[in-house]
Design an enzyme around this catalytic site. Structure first.
Site, mmCIF file in Angstrom:
data_model
loop_
_atom_site.group_PDB
_atom_site.id
_atom_site.type_symbol
_atom_site.label_atom_id
_atom_site.label_comp_id
_atom_site.label_asym_id
_atom_site.label_seq_id
_atom_site.Cartn_x
_atom_site.Cartn_y
_atom_site.Cartn_z
ATOM 1 N N LYS A 185 39.398 34.916 40.365
ATOM 2 C CA LYS A 185 40.254 33.958 41.108
ATOM 3 C C LYS A 185 40.219 34.293 42.598
ATOM 4 C CE LYS A 185 43.848 36.725 42.077
ATOM 5 N NZ LYS A 185 44.519 36.939 43.360
ATOM 6 N N THR A 242 46.618 31.633 44.174
ATOM 7 C CA THR A 242 45.835 32.235 45.256
ATOM 8 C C THR A 242 45.037 31.193 46.040
ATOM 9 O OG1 THR A 242 45.636 34.056 43.684
ATOM 10 C CG2 THR A 242 44.444 34.293 45.714
HETATM 11 O O1 LIG Z 1 46.664 38.751 43.602
HETATM 12 C C1 LIG Z 1 47.437 38.224 44.346
HETATM 13 C C2 LIG Z 1 48.386 37.192 43.900
HETATM 14 O O2 LIG Z 1 48.451 37.109 42.509
HETATM 15 C C3 LIG Z 1 47.434 38.566 45.783
HETATM 16 O O3 LIG Z 1 46.418 37.873 46.379
HETATM 17 P P1 LIG Z 1 45.666 38.440 47.658
HETATM 18 O O4 LIG Z 1 45.081 39.768 47.272
HETATM 19 O O5 LIG Z 1 44.654 37.406 47.978
HETATM 20 O O6 LIG Z 1 46.694 38.586 48.741
#
Ligand SMILES: O=C(CO)COP(=O)(O)O
Ligand SMILES: NC(=O)C1=CN([C@@H]2O[C@H](COP(=O)(O)OP(=O)(O)OC[C@H]3O[C@@H](n4cnc5c(N)ncnc54)[C@H](O)[C@@H]3O)[C@@H](O)[C@H]2O)C=CC1
Length: 320
Positions: A185, A242
């Site tokens: 993701k 995300t």
């Molecule tokens: O995993 C995350 C949200 O579930 C955090 O995302 P990021 O690492 O892109 O900040």
């Protein structure tokens, strides 16, 4: 049953704050000055500004002390997990270990649980993953996560232990599906950020999320995972969060790419190394993963957004 969190970044600190509502928690910081500062000021100003550390949370840089707990959460970035576990394997034996990172290791193509298993084959291991921003958890906002554990009994115990007032944990035994969903993701979030950053619109983002999900499923099924797992919090849930929020660092890196801006290389962005690892795996296994390939080309600056868009639109027409 006692709990420690190793790694005092944004996520480790947020999880420790939430878990401290259940009872005493130890949070380990590798830097002694940072640990002292956090213990004294009751704040993690560098990684999680604005969040107060509850009294039941103790911050230490003493790893022997932190690893006395029955259950240990490992909240270090994916690409550092191997060196961390190999250096400290003796302290981690006979504990329940919960990996909290999302990613695929660049040099091996392995996910967090496979890395843990390599050093501690008899340890009880699990993965905590799913849609959850550290800042939201630290504020006490409601969050649902996936606890993936191959052994159902250990999974049920950890689910009970790690559920808090604001963290609701669902369990699965499909560790491979949970690893792949959480890792991929982030790659799709970079792609979606780039689309929005370049002004290509919400419809293009929806197309990328959906076709990105198809790539996630393709990799998961080829790895023996279950399609249902990808439809859950660790896959679809985290993909949705995300790819649509500027709180995400992966999405923000994509925005910077789309806008032709620079991005701070010190910020943890798991999707960058993971995209390269997954692309290499996909090529080795002959899996069609065009969005992942494009993300790698954008990261390497081998392709402009305009060329990337043209390439995706020119692919042969096929059934959905
Ligand atoms: O995993 C995350 C949200 O579930 C955090 O995302 P990021 O690492 O892109 O900040
Ligand atoms: N921040 C978030 O909202 C969320 C993060 N995650 C995942 O949690 C993992 C960690 O991310 P964050 O805490 O956000 O990153 P971060 O950048 O805030 O912190 C990383 C922490 O790891 C420590 N660290 C780095 N290398 C280390 C090493 N070799 N040994 C020991 N400690 C080391 C750093 O000192 C720092 O405290 C990532 O895999 C991320 O995908 C998962 C869900 C939410």
């Amino acid at each position: 049953m006692s709990v420690s969190v190793l790694g005092s970044g944004a996520f480790g600190t947020a999880l420790a704050i939430s878990l401290a509502g259940n009872g005493p928690v130890t949070l380990w910081a590798r830097d002694a000055d940072q640990a002292r500062d956090m213990q004294a000021t009751r704040r993690n100003t560098r990684r999680l500004p604005g969040a107060d550390l509850p009294e039941t949370l103790t911050v230490t840089s003493d790893l022997e002390r932190a690893t006395q707990a029955d259950t240990i959460l490992l909240a270090v970035p994916m690409q550092t997990l191997r060196s961390f576990v190999s250096t400290h394997a003796d302290l981690l034996r006979n504990r329940a270990l919960v990996a909290c990172c999302k990613g695929i290791e660049l040099k091996t193509g392995q996910g967090p649980l496979v890395v843990l298993h390599g050093f501690l084959p008899t340890a009880r291991t699990a993965l905590l993953t799913g849609p959850s921003f550290a800042a939201d958890i630290a504020k006490g906002l409601p969050t649902a996560l996936t606890l993936a554990c191959r052994d159902p009994e250990t999974g049920a115990q950890l689910q009970q232990q790690l559920t808090t007032k604001n963290l609701r944990l669902y369990r699965t035994t499909d560790t491979s599906g949970a690893e792949i969903g959480g890792a991929l993701k982030n790659v799709m979030a970079i792609a979606c950020g780039a689309v929005i950053g370049a002004g290509l619109g919400d419809s293009a983002r929806a197309a990328l999320m959906t076709r990105g999900y198809a790539e996630m499923q393709r990799m998961a099924l080829a790895s023996g995972a279950q399609a249902d797992t990808l439809a859950g919090l660790s896959g679809f849930g985290d993909l949705t969060l995300t790819c649509s929020s500027e709180q995400s660092r992966n999405y923000r890196l994509g925005l910077a790419i789309g806008r032709n801006e620079t991005f701070d290389p010190n910020i943890t962005v798991e999707g960058a190394a993971t995209a390269r690892a997954v692309h290499a795996e996909a090529q080795a296994r002959n899996l069609d993963m065009p969005i992942t390939a494009i993300v790698v080309a954008l990261l390497d600056q081998r392709l402009t957004i305009a060329d990337a868009t043209a390439q995706l639109l020119a692919r042969p027409l096929k059934e959905e």
